[in-house]
Design a protein around this motif. Structure first.
Motif, PDB file in Angstrom:
ATOM      1  N   ARG A  38      37.671 -32.398 -66.426  1.00 30.19           N
ATOM      2  CA  ARG A  38      37.448 -32.424 -65.221  1.00 30.19           C
ATOM      3  C   ARG A  38      36.816 -31.149 -64.613  1.00 30.19           C
ATOM      4  O   ARG A  38      36.936 -30.089 -65.373  1.00 30.19           O
TER       5      ARG A  38
ATOM      6  N   HIS B  18      39.641 -34.580 -46.954  1.00 36.38           N
ATOM      7  CA  HIS B  18      39.132 -34.143 -48.196  1.00 36.38           C
ATOM      8  C   HIS B  18      39.332 -35.240 -49.429  1.00 36.38           C
ATOM      9  O   HIS B  18      40.518 -35.556 -49.705  1.00 36.38           O
ATOM     10  N   ASP B  20      38.928 -36.983 -52.922  1.00 34.51           N
ATOM     11  CA  ASP B  20      39.194 -36.518 -54.409  1.00 34.51           C
ATOM     12  C   ASP B  20      39.136 -37.973 -55.308  1.00 34.51           C
ATOM     13  O   ASP B  20      40.047 -38.598 -55.440  1.00 34.51           O
ATOM     14  N   SER B  23      41.739 -38.896 -57.985  1.00 34.71           N
ATOM     15  CA  SER B  23      43.206 -39.073 -57.799  1.00 34.71           C
ATOM     16  C   SER B  23      43.345 -40.267 -57.522  1.00 34.71           C
ATOM     17  O   SER B  23      42.627 -41.322 -57.059  1.00 34.71           O
ATOM     18  N   LEU B 358      45.874 -31.139 -55.918  1.00 37.18           N
ATOM     19  CA  LEU B 358      45.617 -31.771 -54.832  1.00 37.18           C
ATOM     20  C   LEU B 358      46.456 -31.316 -53.481  1.00 37.18           C
ATOM     21  O   LEU B 358      46.034 -31.339 -52.355  1.00 37.18           O
ATOM     22  N   ARG B 361      45.299 -27.892 -52.478  1.00 35.87           N
ATOM     23  CA  ARG B 361      44.205 -28.029 -51.681  1.00 35.87           C
ATOM     24  C   ARG B 361      44.543 -28.642 -50.065  1.00 35.87           C
ATOM     25  O   ARG B 361      44.026 -27.954 -49.034  1.00 35.87           O
TER      26      ARG B 361
END
Lengths: 424, 415
Positions: A38, B18, B20, B23, B358, B361
């Motif tokens: 990542r 946001h 990702d 995810s 996550l 964030r």
């Protein structure tokens, strides 16, 4: 009718797909498993040794050896070693469990090579300086004495001691005298026997790709892997005692701990135990939480779980409550344990737990650092790589009757040891 | 670096999105701009009690938790002196369930006598477990009480006195909800495997019709006069070891001195190679634990320095040791450019690791929006990197005056 009255359809999660770690051997044979890369700018390396407190010959030995392995060697002091990590913004955090010891190196990707070299140089041949050991003893003793003031410490300790015996590795609670008895020679022996870098496995996660793999090869590739043997524990089960009470004058609550030793289970039985535990006290919607906290407000928190034991698991229930509520809480726990076999979850309750468990199982694989702890669990329990995907299947295939049978076999209240500590 | 988009609904709800792509979940993190500092002095602990009540169901959701579990999700919340934060994580295919649940409890919470009675009991047990049953459990009660006189920062989140929770009435909590729990006083972050367009559509559907029922929190509070002189208290505690705590008020989060003080605290007593630890735990073992840290609040900061004494050591000597080392540090006797590079590298690593999660964030995005400067999340690392030795020591000298400390001595319980 307001649109708000219609709940959006919630889909069921029935499959688990994740990219498994890439497994390989470094040039000298050290096993490496790496999570998918990542783009984060940071890397975690978990070093794993299959020896934990179950293998120690005296309480605290494993933890002291792992904690102090970076506290000085022939060329560098503890401060110099620590400063070397901090200057790079890196850290090396030790941990010791019943069956394993680990060290987690966290670093920015750009400093990986420097941090790794520093770790291997400084942690390879620790000398366990006398003054560092003295500080460790002083800090640990004080911390222990503070923990001993809490009812939770005593309910847990007394339950484990009653279950496994005071000298068993499964209940190796240290006292001040044990800490005082630690010595450099024993720690040195433990380190040599169990914690050599050549005997470790490595799990990499985060921003770890080909370049970082090459760093590991450069720094660790020439190490010839030494053979490690898995330390098998031997449980010394005692007859369960009905009740142990420990009165604490200053306490404001009672801490309850119920425990039972489970033998080694097959993979399917392990999965069944995990799922049955959900209904008992494994999540907010469990019978314990719903009855004792949400319906009756008797406790801030009560839960159950399966804790690693040297030859299986300890199934436990733990919570704190007002002393006036303690008897009611014990009765409720026992009734709920019995109820799981006499009135096993069906219909909505079963569906809810399936949905929750499957969603959480999937969420548990989210994030760049999620795989190492799962990999560690499999290693410790000799479980195959398909454990989690088959657990997803098991969540959806288990029947109410199977839950009832399992609860009948393993959750009878009279087979659990009960410890209460606090204001009694 | 965190990428995000921001938009505001007509009802005042600020939304941050946001994305990702890696995810498999969606998180809705909702920050309400209400914390313990917004409570009345005779009704403390309400913001936290209210956090519990928010899980008791809403107009169209009989059981919040059951609905979350049905969607395979999980949720939790926390309260501090300045805000209350709720978060829910669901599999991405069930994102809309999270919108339904979170919006409905903002729309109309179901507050009833039974829920209040149960949660009062739960919070009272939490109070006992955290504060009465743990060594140093009343620490924040004492420190805040010493540091503040009239400011609402003077009580901790759990509440000043357990009786405030025991006496909470249905009217009290209904008024609290109406005043603080509405879209104009909240920030929502939608994060994970969900596009901006989906987020806009779902926000419009589920949140747009919720009317603001109260005003936007002005975040203006009674200020104490500047502390002068030493303020002192001593008390008994469950801990078998006596202890010394020293605390000072400091600047708010958006003040660059706040980051400088965080770095200073880390160097002075944030690790086992800091002067506080090496001098007084390792070389001259006055303490068995000693450290310092800086609490970076939105409205106020707190610099805390402490040591847990070894047997045979006395408080006065312990206090003098801590203060002397701090003074030496502020006089420039310890730290060099290498120390600065070290502590800044630590801060950078810490931010990178923090932002790899996550949920972190999502919470940080809401936090920064609530400070009034969302874009500062992008330059957060620069705030640390731009601090130099001179500016760090200057911030320390202007905040931490040794003769101006609030001082707490703990003695082991004797009866």
């Amino acid at each position: 009718m307001s649109f708000r009255m219609l709940a959006p359809e919630a889909k069921t999660i029935k499959t688990l797909s994740f990219i498994p770690p890439t497994e390989s051997l470094l040039r000298g044979g050290i096993p490496l498993a790496a999570s998918p890369k990542r783009d984060l700018g940071v890397v975690k390396l978990l070093f794993y040794w299959p020896a934990g407190t179950a293998a120690q010959t005296a309480p605290m030995q494993a933890r002291a050896a792992q904690t102090l392995r970076l506290s000085g060697n022939k060329t560098h002091s503890s401060e110099q070693i620590q400063e070397g990590f901090e200057y790079l913004g890196a850290s090396a955090n030790p941990d010791v469990g019943l069956l394993s010891s680990t060290l987690v190196l966290q670093t920015q990707k750009q400093y990986l090579e420097e941090a790794l070299k520093w770790l291997l140089e400084q942690g390879a041949e620790p000398v366990f300086p006398e003054h560092e050991l003295a500080v460790f003893k002083q800090v640990e003793t004080s911390s222990l004495l503070r923990r001993m003031q809490t009812p939770r410490y005593w309910s847990g300790r007394l339950c484990y001691e009653a279950l496994y015996g005071k000298s068993s590795p499964d209940s190796s609670f240290a006292d001040s005298a044990d800490i005082e008895a630690l010595n450099r020679e024993d720690l040195g022996r433990w380190h040599k026997q169990h914690l050599a870098f050549s005997a470790c496995r490595v799990f990499a996660s985060g921003d770890f790709g080909q370049e970082e793999h090459a760093v590991l090869e450069r720094v660790m590739g020439s190490m010839n892997a030494s053979k490690t043997s898995r330390e098998e524990g031997v449980a010394s089960l005692l007859e369960p005692q009905t009740q142990i009470k420990h009165r604490m004058e200053h306490a404001q609550q009672v801490s309850l701990y119920m425990g039972k030793a489970l033998p080694k289970l097959s993979m399917e039985a392990m999965q069944t135990a995990s799922f049955v535990n959900m209904f008992l006290g494994g999540f907010f919607g469990s019978r314990l939480m719903q009855d004792l906290r949400e319906t009756r407000g008797l406790t801030y928190g009560i839960g159950s779980g399966l804790a690693q034991a040297s030859s299986g698991f300890t199934w436990y229930i733990s919570g704190e409550m007002n002393s006036a509520n303690a008897d009611a809480a014990v009765e409720a726990c026992q009734a709920i344990m019995t109820g799981l076999s006499t009135s096993p979850p069906t219909g909505e309750e079963l569906e809810k737990a399936r949905r929750y468990a499957s969603g959480q199982l999937r969420a548990g694989f989210d994030g760049p650092f999620s795989l190492p702890s799962k990999w560690q669990f499999l290693l410790q329990n000799n479980l195959p790589g398909n454990y989690y995907t088959t657990y997803m299947d098991r969540i959806w295939s288990i029947t109410s009757d199977e839950i009832s049978d399992f609860a009948y076999n393993y959750l009878r209240p009279d087979s659990f040891t009960l410890a209460l500590a606090g204001i009694l | 670096m965190i990428s995000y988009s921001r938009f505001v609904l007509p009802n005042g709800l600020r939304v941050i999105h946001h994305f990702d792509p890696d995810s498999t979940v969606v998180i809705l993190n909702t920050l309400f701009n209400v914390g313990a500092r917004d409570e009345s002095p005779d009704k403390t602990g309400f913001a936290h009690l209210f956090e519990h009540l928010m899980f008791g169901g809403s107009k169209n959701v009989v059981s919040y938790d059951k609905a979350v579990e049905h969607a395979g999700g999980s949720n939790n919340a926390f309260t501090n002196n300045e805000y209350t934060n709720y978060y829910i994580t669901v599999p991405s295919e069930n994102a809309e369930t999270a919108f339904w649940l979170e919006s409905d409890r903002m729309f109309q919470l179901n507050i009833n006598a039974k829920t209040l009675e149960v949660q009062r009991g739960v919070v009272v047990e939490e109070f006992k477990q955290r504060c009465h049953n743990a060594p140093f459990g009343m620490l924040w009660h004492h420190l805040r009480g010493l540091l503040y006189q009239n400011s609402p920062y003077r009580w901790p989140t759990i509440g000043e006195d357990i009786s405030h929770i025991e006496n909470a009435t249905l009217e009290d909590v209904e008024a609290f909800y109406k005043k603080h729990y509405h879209p104009a006083n909240a920030v929502l972050c939608v994060a994970g495997q969900i596009t901006l367009e989906e987020t806009r559509v779902l926000c419009e559907k589920w949140y747009a019709d919720i009317e603001p029922t109260g005003s936007v929190n002005s975040n203006v509070y009674e200020q104490d006069p500047a502390n002068t002189g030493r303020r002192f208290m001593e008390t008994e505690d469950l801990s078998p070891n006596p202890a010394v705590f020293l605390v000072w008020k400091g600047p708010e989060f958006n003040n660059p001195d706040s980051a400088a003080l965080e770095l200073f605290a880390d160097l002075l007593g944030g690790s086992e190679i800091s002067p506080i630890y090496t001098r007084w735990v390792k070389e001259n073992p006055v303490f068995n634990d000693a450290a310092c840290f800086y609490v970076r609040g939105i409205g106020e900061g707190m610099f805390v320095l402490y040591g847990v004494l070894n047997d045979g050591q006395n408080h006065l000597h312990g206090e003098a040791c801590l203060l002397q080392t701090m003074k030496d540090a502020m006089d420039g006797k310890f730290f060099t450019e290498r120390h600065m590079e070290r502590v800044k590298n630590k801060a950078t690593s810490s931010l990178l690791f923090e932002k790899s999660s996550l949920i972190n964030r999502a919470q940080k995005l809401c936090f920064f929006e609530n400070t009034g400067n969302l874009d500062a999340i992008v330059t957060e690392n620069s705030t640390y990197r731009n601090t130099n030795l001179h500016s760090m020591l200057k911030a320390a000298v202007s905040t931490i005056q040794p003769d101006n400390a609030a001082v707490l001595y703990y003695h082991p319980k004797t009866s």
